[in-house]
Write an enzyme that holds these catalytic residues in place. Sequence first.
Site, PDB file in Angstrom:
ATOM      1  N   GLU A   1      53.709  67.699   3.446  1.00 29.34           N
ATOM      2  CA  GLU A   1      52.454  68.641   3.624  1.00 29.34           C
ATOM      3  C   GLU A   1      51.457  67.424   3.320  1.00 29.34           C
ATOM      4  OE1 GLU A   1      51.144  71.249   4.925  1.00 29.34           O
ATOM      5  OE2 GLU A   1      49.338  70.125   4.438  1.00 29.34           O
ATOM      6  N   SER A   2      50.880  66.969   4.499  1.00 28.57           N
ATOM      7  CA  SER A   2      49.913  65.882   4.457  1.00 28.57           C
ATOM      8  C   SER A   2      48.743  66.006   3.557  1.00 28.57           C
ATOM      9  CB  SER A   2      49.326  65.489   5.965  1.00 28.57           C
ATOM     10  OG  SER A   2      48.383  66.618   6.429  1.00 28.57           O
TER      11      SER A   2
ATOM     12  N   ARG B   1      60.569  73.624  11.043  1.00 33.62           N
ATOM     13  CA  ARG B   1      60.375  72.369  11.832  1.00 33.62           C
ATOM     14  C   ARG B   1      60.424  71.135  11.098  1.00 33.62           C
ATOM     15  NH1 ARG B   1      59.636  74.600  16.414  1.00 33.62           N
ATOM     16  NH2 ARG B   1      59.474  72.493  17.259  1.00 33.62           N
ATOM     17  N   PHE B   2      60.840  70.155  11.690  1.00 27.69           N
ATOM     18  CA  PHE B   2      61.222  68.861  11.339  1.00 27.69           C
ATOM     19  C   PHE B   2      59.814  67.651  11.590  1.00 27.69           C
ATOM     20  CE2 PHE B   2      65.200  70.602  13.176  1.00 27.69           C
ATOM     21  CZ  PHE B   2      65.737  70.622  11.804  1.00 27.69           C
ATOM     22  N   THR B   3      58.823  67.972  10.557  1.00 24.80           N
ATOM     23  CA  THR B   3      57.540  67.234  10.972  1.00 24.80           C
ATOM     24  C   THR B   3      57.292  66.081  10.266  1.00 24.80           C
ATOM     25  OG1 THR B   3      56.779  68.587   8.925  1.00 24.80           O
ATOM     26  CG2 THR B   3      56.716  69.763  11.173  1.00 24.80           C
ATOM     27  N   VAL B   4      56.489  65.303  10.826  1.00 26.50           N
ATOM     28  CA  VAL B   4      55.889  64.231  10.081  1.00 26.50           C
ATOM     29  C   VAL B   4      54.481  64.633   9.697  1.00 26.50           C
ATOM     30  CG1 VAL B   4      57.343  62.265  10.947  1.00 26.50           C
ATOM     31  CG2 VAL B   4      55.375  63.109  12.358  1.00 26.50           C
TER      32      VAL B   4
ATOM     33  N   CYS C   1      50.482  61.476  15.510  1.00 27.27           N
ATOM     34  CA  CYS C   1      50.457  62.827  14.624  1.00 27.27           C
ATOM     35  C   CYS C   1      49.130  62.622  13.775  1.00 27.27           C
ATOM     36  CB  CYS C   1      51.593  63.091  13.859  1.00 27.27           C
ATOM     37  SG  CYS C   1      51.186  64.532  12.818  1.00 27.27           S
TER      38      CYS C   1
ATOM     39  N   TRP D   1      61.528  64.197  16.661  1.00 25.49           N
ATOM     40  CA  TRP D   1      60.991  62.921  16.748  1.00 25.49           C
ATOM     41  C   TRP D   1      62.083  61.851  16.492  1.00 25.49           C
ATOM     42  CZ3 TRP D   1      55.971  62.106  17.479  1.00 25.49           C
ATOM     43  CH2 TRP D   1      55.072  62.925  16.899  1.00 25.49           C
TER      44      TRP D   1
HETATM   45  N1  LIG Z   1      51.524  70.850   7.653  1.00 26.40           N
HETATM   46  C1  LIG Z   1      51.641  69.773   8.073  1.00 26.40           C
HETATM   47  C2  LIG Z   1      51.835  69.603   9.686  1.00 26.40           C
HETATM   48  C3  LIG Z   1      52.710  68.318  10.173  1.00 26.40           C
HETATM   49  C4  LIG Z   1      52.822  68.708  11.667  1.00 26.40           C
HETATM   50  O1  LIG Z   1      52.988  69.895  12.262  1.00 26.40           O
HETATM   51  N2  LIG Z   1      53.550  67.480  12.363  1.00 26.40           N
HETATM   52  C5  LIG Z   1      53.831  67.664  13.918  1.00 26.40           C
HETATM   53  C6  LIG Z   1      53.206  66.454  14.590  1.00 26.40           C
HETATM   54  S1  LIG Z   1      51.565  66.299  14.830  1.00 26.40           S
HETATM   55  C7  LIG Z   1      55.213  67.644  13.958  1.00 26.40           C
HETATM   56  O2  LIG Z   1      55.829  66.686  13.220  1.00 26.40           O
HETATM   57  N3  LIG Z   1      55.717  68.424  14.704  1.00 26.40           N
HETATM   58  C8  LIG Z   1      57.204  68.434  14.797  1.00 26.40           C
HETATM   59  C9  LIG Z   1      57.812  69.691  15.583  1.00 26.40           C
HETATM   60  O3  LIG Z   1      56.918  70.934  15.250  1.00 26.40           O
HETATM   61  O4  LIG Z   1      58.796  70.010  15.740  1.00 26.40           O
HETATM   62  C10 LIG Z   1      51.139  68.605   7.639  1.00 26.40           C
HETATM   63  O5  LIG Z   1      49.840  68.628   7.569  1.00 26.40           O
HETATM   64  O6  LIG Z   1      51.669  67.587   7.189  1.00 26.40           O
END
Ligand SMILES: N[C@@H](CCC(=O)N[C@@H](CS)C(=O)NCC(=O)O)C(=O)O
Length: 319
Positions: free
Chosen positions: A142-143, A124-127, A55, A88
């Site tokens: 938030e990165s 969404r469950f984001t990294v 990511c 993930w």
């Molecule tokens: N705004 C967030 C975006 C993070 C993001 O979208 N990460 C993606 C991976 S590149 C993710 O984990 N997506 C999981 C999903 O949407 O299910 C940041 O910059 O931290």
Amino acid sequence: MATRDTSHNSDISKMKASADGSFNRLPSLFRDFIEPGGKFAPEKGRYHLYVSYACPWATRALIVRKLKGLEDIIPVTIVSPKMGANGWPFASVDAFPGAEADPLFGAEHVKDLYLRANPDYDRRFTVPFIWDKTNNTIVNNESSEIIRMLNTAFNDIIPADKATLDLYPAEHRAEIDSVNDWVYSEINNGVYRAGFATQQEAYESAVKIVFAGLDKVEKILTGKDYLVGNVLTEADVRLWVTIIRFDPVYVGHFKCNFNTIRAGYPEINRWMKALYWKNPAFKDSTDFDHIKTHYYWSHPQINGTRIVPAGPIPHIEPL
Ligand SMILES: N[C@@H](CCC(=O)N[C@@H](CS)C(=O)NCC(=O)O)C(=O)O
């Protein structure tokens, strides 16, 4: 464990585009700050960073963690790049080489940690995200904010040479903010808008914006080593994570194929290669196997066979 159906938020193949076929990214929800004297005080070993090598947003955090010498202060866990119906996974359910198990709770998926922090979480469950072991919650997902925290919050407990490294120096803030702004919308998020578009027009307008953005960057970098003020700043980190993925992934998978970085953007290519080959924080945060597998495997709505392309050869050119 949650009984609520959260699959609309974990399964990216079910993600809805807008009525005109364009992709809209929603804001992140955990937005607390680690700061001296605050609820989230800077302490060694208290926080845990969860990332994927795949990511770009997570890689921002990995790079800054290394640049600031925070490896011993904030441990990290790498998830499997194969993002499926539950989002993930950790290595305990998908032992992809280089992926790790969740050391804190033995969670199977990133979503389990989000729901542990907030059972009603509905995004969404984001990294990336930072977990606080004291309050048992997510501090921030938030990165752009995570890298700001890593830049300053731990300065009192790291060696002086690392503490003085400032990726967001006061004298360059206005310029960094302005570069970040258009780099985000035209390039970082621009490639996703091209790749996740579900209608021809939405795709075409997005892909043109991506290449107009790259043309602008090529001019800015001509004869220069960094984007802003001739020093390494967060603006370089934020752009770099997209550029390193460009030829291996975005040209093919996201159909950003007017040109490649190596053939069409010699100045961007020189800048990207110099950071990769000369600064271990960039190279050590990059895993092309995780990057390519993630995109080509995890978006069956774009790549139904899940075949991961063998090229480009090489993934990045030598210096
Ligand atoms: N705004 C967030 C975006 C993070 C993001 O979208 N990460 C993606 C991976 S590149 C993710 O984990 N997506 C999981 C999903 O949407 O299910 C940041 O910059 O931290």
